[in-house]
Scaffold this motif. Structure first.
Motif, mmCIF file in Angstrom:
data_model
loop_
_atom_site.group_PDB
_atom_site.id
_atom_site.type_symbol
_atom_site.label_atom_id
_atom_site.label_comp_id
_atom_site.label_asym_id
_atom_site.label_seq_id
_atom_site.Cartn_x
_atom_site.Cartn_y
_atom_site.Cartn_z
ATOM 1 N N VAL A 68 28.729 -58.107 0.856
ATOM 2 C CA VAL A 68 29.079 -57.354 -0.358
ATOM 3 C C VAL A 68 27.762 -57.036 -1.054
ATOM 4 C CG1 VAL A 68 30.370 -57.345 -2.520
ATOM 5 C CG2 VAL A 68 31.237 -58.630 -0.549
ATOM 6 N N VAL A 69 27.535 -55.756 -1.274
ATOM 7 C CA VAL A 69 26.252 -55.306 -1.831
ATOM 8 C C VAL A 69 26.490 -54.634 -3.178
ATOM 9 C CG1 VAL A 69 24.304 -53.726 -1.473
ATOM 10 C CG2 VAL A 69 25.241 -54.993 0.466
ATOM 11 N N LYS A 70 25.690 -55.057 -4.157
ATOM 12 C CA LYS A 70 25.723 -54.364 -5.455
ATOM 13 C C LYS A 70 24.639 -53.306 -5.397
ATOM 14 C CE LYS A 70 25.566 -55.277 -10.378
ATOM 15 N NZ LYS A 70 25.258 -56.276 -11.395
ATOM 16 N N ARG A 71 25.080 -52.044 -5.394
ATOM 17 C CA ARG A 71 24.117 -50.956 -5.276
ATOM 18 C C ARG A 71 23.319 -50.820 -6.568
ATOM 19 N NH1 ARG A 71 27.508 -45.954 -2.892
ATOM 20 N NH2 ARG A 71 27.902 -45.794 -5.118
ATOM 21 N N THR A 72 22.256 -50.040 -6.492
ATOM 22 C CA THR A 72 21.417 -49.869 -7.683
ATOM 23 C C THR A 72 22.169 -49.120 -8.795
ATOM 24 O OG1 THR A 72 20.445 -48.010 -6.502
ATOM 25 C CG2 THR A 72 19.141 -50.020 -6.597
ATOM 26 N N ASP A 73 23.300 -48.460 -8.431
ATOM 27 C CA ASP A 73 24.111 -47.826 -9.492
ATOM 28 C C ASP A 73 25.235 -48.755 -9.947
ATOM 29 O OD1 ASP A 73 25.814 -47.824 -7.364
ATOM 30 O OD2 ASP A 73 26.127 -45.659 -7.296
ATOM 31 N N ASP A 74 25.107 -50.055 -9.607
ATOM 32 C CA ASP A 74 26.039 -51.108 -10.014
ATOM 33 C C ASP A 74 27.390 -51.080 -9.302
ATOM 34 O OD1 ASP A 74 24.274 -52.367 -11.629
ATOM 35 O OD2 ASP A 74 24.924 -51.373 -13.488
ATOM 36 N N GLN A 75 27.587 -50.155 -8.391
ATOM 37 C CA GLN A 75 28.824 -50.135 -7.605
ATOM 38 C C GLN A 75 28.783 -51.250 -6.563
ATOM 39 O OE1 GLN A 75 31.552 -47.730 -7.463
ATOM 40 N NE2 GLN A 75 30.798 -47.371 -9.553
ATOM 41 N N LEU A 76 29.930 -51.887 -6.327
ATOM 42 C CA LEU A 76 30.011 -52.898 -5.270
ATOM 43 C C LEU A 76 30.557 -52.252 -4.008
ATOM 44 C CD1 LEU A 76 31.480 -56.070 -7.004
ATOM 45 C CD2 LEU A 76 29.101 -55.392 -6.720
ATOM 46 N N VAL A 77 29.875 -52.496 -2.895
ATOM 47 C CA VAL A 77 30.384 -51.951 -1.632
ATOM 48 C C VAL A 77 30.400 -53.053 -0.586
ATOM 49 C CG1 VAL A 77 29.595 -49.598 -2.077
ATOM 50 C CG2 VAL A 77 28.093 -51.152 -0.874
ATOM 51 N N ARG A 78 31.323 -52.925 0.350
ATOM 52 C CA ARG A 78 31.422 -53.890 1.454
ATOM 53 C C ARG A 78 30.940 -53.157 2.702
ATOM 54 N NH1 ARG A 78 34.675 -57.809 -0.875
ATOM 55 N NH2 ARG A 78 35.031 -58.990 1.038
ATOM 56 N N ILE A 79 30.024 -53.761 3.400
ATOM 57 C CA ILE A 79 29.368 -53.061 4.506
ATOM 58 C C ILE A 79 29.088 -54.053 5.640
ATOM 59 C CG2 ILE A 79 27.071 -53.348 3.408
ATOM 60 C CD1 ILE A 79 26.431 -50.510 4.617
ATOM 61 N N PRO A 80 29.189 -53.612 6.896
ATOM 62 C CA PRO A 80 28.862 -54.537 7.999
ATOM 63 C C PRO A 80 27.409 -55.017 7.877
ATOM 64 C CG PRO A 80 29.876 -52.527 8.848
ATOM 65 C CD PRO A 80 29.619 -52.297 7.402
ATOM 66 N N THR A 81 27.188 -56.287 8.145
ATOM 67 C CA THR A 81 25.811 -56.817 8.037
ATOM 68 C C THR A 81 24.887 -56.136 9.044
ATOM 69 O OG1 THR A 81 26.416 -58.600 9.519
ATOM 70 C CG2 THR A 81 26.487 -59.085 7.161
ATOM 71 N N SER A 82 25.467 -55.614 10.130
ATOM 72 C CA SER A 82 24.631 -54.916 11.119
ATOM 73 C C SER A 82 24.100 -53.595 10.566
ATOM 74 C CB SER A 82 25.438 -54.657 12.389
ATOM 75 O OG SER A 82 26.611 -53.938 12.060
ATOM 76 N N ASN A 83 24.678 -53.129 9.462
ATOM 77 C CA ASN A 83 24.273 -51.839 8.906
ATOM 78 C C ASN A 83 23.390 -52.005 7.671
ATOM 79 O OD1 ASN A 83 25.991 -51.051 10.887
ATOM 80 N ND2 ASN A 83 27.307 -49.793 9.620
ATOM 81 N N LEU A 84 22.596 -53.063 7.683
ATOM 82 C CA LEU A 84 21.701 -53.321 6.554
ATOM 83 C C LEU A 84 20.259 -53.418 7.035
ATOM 84 C CD1 LEU A 84 23.694 -56.135 4.692
ATOM 85 C CD2 LEU A 84 23.519 -53.735 4.026
ATOM 86 N N GLU A 85 19.343 -52.830 6.266
ATOM 87 C CA GLU A 85 17.925 -53.098 6.461
ATOM 88 C C GLU A 85 17.522 -54.035 5.321
ATOM 89 O OE1 GLU A 85 15.514 -49.316 7.831
ATOM 90 O OE2 GLU A 85 16.941 -48.800 6.264
ATOM 91 N N VAL A 86 16.916 -55.155 5.678
ATOM 92 C CA VAL A 86 16.507 -56.103 4.638
ATOM 93 C C VAL A 86 15.130 -55.692 4.136
ATOM 94 C CG1 VAL A 86 16.030 -58.523 4.107
ATOM 95 C CG2 VAL A 86 17.833 -57.926 5.714
ATOM 96 N N ILE A 87 15.026 -55.517 2.836
ATOM 97 C CA ILE A 87 13.754 -55.080 2.238
ATOM 98 C C ILE A 87 12.965 -56.299 1.813
ATOM 99 C CG2 ILE A 87 12.740 -53.798 0.306
ATOM 100 C CD1 ILE A 87 15.231 -51.992 0.381
ATOM 101 N N ILE A 88 11.711 -56.375 2.269
ATOM 102 C CA ILE A 88 10.861 -57.497 1.818
ATOM 103 C C ILE A 88 9.572 -56.930 1.219
ATOM 104 C CG2 ILE A 88 11.789 -59.164 3.435
ATOM 105 C CD1 ILE A 88 9.274 -58.721 5.136
#
Lengths: 572, 351
Positions: free
Chosen positions: B331-351
């Motif tokens: 579950v990701v809180k986007r920068t516009d504060d919207q909550l979205v549910r997304i497969p973990t395989s479809n994420l790039e982790v920012i470091i």
């Protein structure tokens, strides 16, 4: 004495996206699967391949309750203590970039063709092809070789009593390229030509352990014996992958594992299944992976094995749109597929993405089958007409098929791309176990036999493909289905249709086929029908009378409706 | 899971191996300061090969032909040097046309490697040589900020960073393109038109950073004479909030754009490096990156491609998505504060 080479064995299959591991244990002389697991592979992005394998083994340890690591966390190898560690370890590897390969043969149609078939078994990419009778002078041959910078050079040519001089001259050029290129790792060289020249070639090349010799793969003109070069190719493959993949050498040292290419291991199992097959048909396995597709087919003891890279996208976007279950434009398809190349582990979350991905899978599968037919002229497939030889079973594997949300989707992708011939059964290697069994077979040949006996495949369905010149809508077949106590079902099959009959798993049915005069249902000749016994399966019996090639409407909406209707017929 | 890692990082140590694909000569020493484009290592290959068939040319047997050859394998030759000559009334001479080396004498044939082509690897950002890679190159370390993308055309350049904003999508947005772009690294939104690329090239831009690229422009981009980096891939994707913030902060600074081509089998990604004197993170090595609650992420795949946000929940149970696939979910809180549910395989982790 059990006759087994060991009583415990771990087989690991390292793929581009996932590493799978299985622990096999023997009890009373029979192997069974104690535990299996799947974890992400760790070699992409320059990572260490071992991490994924250790993660998998830790999972196996938990699942099996067998101690695989000692107190210091070291893998317990060659263990003779019952219940502790494992005795043997096998590794199959399908991960990695294609191996840049230079093919050098005497003539295009003869030795270069044989070498191409040999190379295609090992996930190679042709970086140079030199036909010694192609008129290229020595200077150009050298320039081509140096520019190609191959990881692997395969040299063959000349039947055993045939031409010598061009092959010796080519070897001299290979020697020069081998010595001139300041590569970090020298290329591996496989010689599989005129056997009478082997000694001279060894002396000429002077490449020490980088040279792997084999008997002639074409001892007589027009007659391939690729098997004789497998050993040499396996050694070259292992050396190249050990150089390329961080941690692989250490993994093999720590585990005492034997390494086999995944496709080769799959081919070995397909060949074995063909040997025990009683139905006089071939056996085929199709593995659609993240970066490559493997076609392994065995018939009359002869193996056709070919690994193809993903099809080039440039000209295929329209094709992807044509086969999409939802109407999409070429731009949308190109965006999805290009981004998928950048993020191969990403998964389709929306219906549209899934439709594009599955259309792309069809294209890749068809492309791989077409490439196989180009490499092996006697492989009975043409892209428009589909398969013209009988294969049963057809085994589906690889993430693109195994991970499809429904079995109907996996089956329809296969039917659209392959267009099988006659009557066949389609099964799913849902655990993707075959490469691991193929790798284990080199340690204990009884292991895969016993595991296969235990039933590892998911029976998807029995497919009857109708080949008829009849016009769309006309009756081509009458089917009578008798299934246990159920009432007899009689159905008329029309040209252009796809029809499914439920025959539940565990049940049996008898099917009577009465084809029209010009209709071939694969029973020997046109118009010939008869009774067929069917074992129940997840989808039952599917009769595919859509014709060859499959004709899709031009209008995107209608096309999409048609594909959706087929999917609906196959259970969604 | 196997993580897609994207670096959008402020002042930290940046170390990159700069090395040849083959063995050659390393031209720098440990501790040496290098600037962008300084040569780190080189190797040499022959420019061409030439074969003299002495046997055929002189009409002799192979053994007799070899006796006419006046050079040895490995010998250096200069233009005009005699390779072989026959005697008699109709004497023939084979002379060398170009400097080179005899590499083979075999069956009455002499093979020469002529001329040389140098292949080099250059520093792609300024820094200090901290380690030599024998016969291959060196590890260069500097400090600064990194902004990584996902696709590049394999070229690199340096220049002052200028940001045209998301709105420039047309080559005739003259107002924006009238700004002096010559020699600058130009950042803009998605690039969907070939004539926009051409206009930017003609404006003298030294390099381009786009939020995304039309798939059909991939081959044009590959052949562009300047580096081109796409931050989020292909299609019409807006610059994510984290990348945009970094770009805006670095506007006016000298940046180094290394638009490496994506290679799934290496750790290399296209990136912009901005040298900074202050360091926020002293560590040379990244900590092991895991997807966890609080991870900053960028989203891949429809319908959220290019969105960014923060993971606020990692449910243990898999979830069925509209595609019908059952996948591990975040579950990701986007920068516009919207909550979205997304497969973990479809994420790039920012470091």
């Amino acid at each position: 004495m059990t006759g087994l080479a060991c009583t415990s064995l771990i087989s690991v299959d390292i793929g581009t996206q996932h590493t799978r591991a299985w622990l096999f244990e023997a009890a009373e002389g029979v192997f069974h699967i104690t535990a299996g697991c799947k974890v992400p592979s760790t070699f992409t992005g320059g990572g260490d391949v071992q991490m994924g394998v250790w993660n998998a083994l830790e999972r196996l340890q938990v699942l099996s309750q067998r101690r695989i690591f000692d107190n210091e966390g070291h893998f317990i190898n060659n263990s003779q203590i019952p219940g502790v560690g494992v005795e043997k370890f096998a590794v199959s590897l399908s991960a990695g970039a294609p191996i840049k390969t230079a093919l050098i043969g005497l003539a295009d149609e003869a030795s270069v063709g044989s070498i191409r078939r040999l190379a295609s078994m090992f996930y190679t990419q042709e970086s140079a092809v030199l036909s010694l009778r192609g008129g290229l002078d020595a200077a150009h041959q050298l320039e081509v070789l140096v520019r190609a910078d191959p990881d692997l050079i395969i040299l063959a040519g000349g039947s055993d009593d045939g031409a010598c001089q061009p092959v010796i001259e080519a070897a001299e050029h290979v020697r020069l390229a081998y010595n001139l290129l300041p590569r970090v790792h020298k290329p591996q060289i496989v010689y599989a030509g005129n056997s009478a020249l082997t000694e001279k070639i060894v002396h000429c090349l002077n490449a020490g352990e980088d040279l792997h010799t084999a008997s002639n793969i074409q001892p007589e003109a027009g007659h391939d014996v690729l098997e004789v070069a497998w050993g040499a190719m396996l050694k070259a493959f292992e050396k190249i992958r050990l150089q390329q993949m961080h941690g692989l050498e250490e993994l093999l040292q720590k585990t005492g594992g034997q390494l086999l290419p995944g496709a080769y291991a799959l081919g070995r199992m397909v060949k074995y299944l063909n040997r025990i097959n009683q139905n006089n048909k071939g056996v085929m396995a199709l593995d659609v992976g993240a970066g490559s597709t493997t076609v392994a087919a065995a018939k009359d003891g002869k193996l056709t094995l070919s690994v193809s890279q993903t099809a080039g996208l440039d000209t295929l976007c329209e094709e992807v749109c044509r086969w999409s279950a939802l109407p999409v434009d070429a731009q949308t398809a190109a965006v999805y597929i290009n981004n998928k190349h950048l993020h191969p582990a990403s998964m389709p979350a929306t219906l549209e993405d899934l439709a594009i991905e599955q259309a792309w899978t069809r294209i890749n599968l068809k492309h791989a089958l077409g490439q196989t037919a180009q490499r092996y002229p006697d492989f009975e497939f043409c892209p428009d007409g589909g398969l013209s030889g009988a294969y049963e079973p057809i085994i589906l594997s690889g993430a693109a098929l195994v991970d499809a949300p429904t079995l109907g989707q996996a089956l329809l992708i296969t039917l659209d791309a392959l267009q099988p011939y006659g009557i066949t059964t389609v099964v799913l290697d849902h655990q993707q176990l075959l490469p691991a069994l193929g790798a284990a077979a080199s340690i204990d040949p009884l292991l895969p036999v016993q595991i296969l006996d235990s039933g590892i495949f998911l029976h998807v369905g029995t497919v009857i493909t109708i080949d008829s010149p009849a016009p769309e809508g006309s009756s081509v077949l009458t089917v009578e289905l008798r299934c246990g106590e159920d009432p007899v079902e009689v159905c008329e099959i029309h040209q252009g249709s796809l029809k499914r009959f439920d025959v539940k798993l565990g049940s049996q049915a008898r099917l009577h086929l009465s084809p029209a005069a010009e209709t071939d249902v694969g029973m020997g000749r046109k118009g010939l029908g008869g009774w067929v016994s069917i074992n129940g399966s997840a989808l039952g019996v599917v009769i595919d009378a859509r014709g060859r090639p499959i004709r899709l409407p031009i209008a995107a909406e209608k096309r999409s409706e048609m594909i959706k209707a087929w999917l609906w017929e196959l259970g969604g | 899971m196997s993580l897609d890692i994207l670096r959008i990082t402020h002042g930290r140590q940046i170390c990159r191996p700069i090395q040849l694909p083959m063995r050659g000569r390393v031209l720098v020493r440990t501790g040496q300061r290098v600037e962008m484009d300084d040569i780190i290592a080189e190797y040499v290959l022959p420019e061409r090969f030439m074969v003299y068939n002495v046997q055929r040319g002189f009409g002799l047997s192979a053994s007799k032909a070899e006796s006419q050859i006046e050079r040895l394998v490995g010998e250096h030759v200069e233009p005009g040097d005699v390779i072989a000559q026959s005697s008699g009334l109709f004497a023939r001479v084979f002379r060398v046309p170009q400097e080179g080396r005899v590499i083979s004498i075999h069956s009455g044939k002499v093979i020469l490697a002529l001329g040389e082509v140098k292949h080099i690897c250059r520093a792609s950002f300024p820094g200090i040589v901290v380690e030599l890679i024998p016969e291959r190159g060196a590890v260069i370390c500097g400090q600064g900020a990194i902004l990584q993308g996902v696709w590049g055309n394999g070229k690199n350049a340096q220049g002052e960073l200028i940001h045209l904003g998301e709105a420039v999508t047309h080559p005739y947005d003259q107002k924006e393109l009238d700004i002096e772009l010559n020699g600058k690294i130009v950042s803009l939104g998605s690039c969907l038109r070939e004539d926009l690329l051409t206009a930017l090239l003609e404006s003298g831009a030294a390099g381009l950073i786009v939020s995304s690229l039309a798939p059909l422009l991939q081959s044009t981009g590959m052949n562009l004479g300047i580096p081109l980096m796409s931050l989020a891939g292909f299609g019409d994707i807006q610059t994510d909030a984290y990348s945009e913030a970094m770009i805006k902060e670095m506007v006016g600074r000298k940046v180094f754009l290394n638009a490496y081509m994506p290679d799934p089998f290496s750790a290399q990604r296209p990136e912009m490096i901005v040298p900074l004197s202050e360091i926020e993170d002293e560590g040379l090595f990244d900590e092991e990156v895991r997807l966890r609650i609080g991870s900053k992420v960028r989203l891949i795949g429809n319908p959220y491609t290019g969105n960014a946000g923060e993971v606020i929940e990692l449910p243990a149970e898999m979830e069925r998505f509209a595609s019908g696939l059952e996948l591990p979910v975040a579950v990701v809180k986007r920068t516009d504060d919207q909550l979205v549910r997304i497969p973990t395989s479809n994420l790039e982790v920012i470091i």
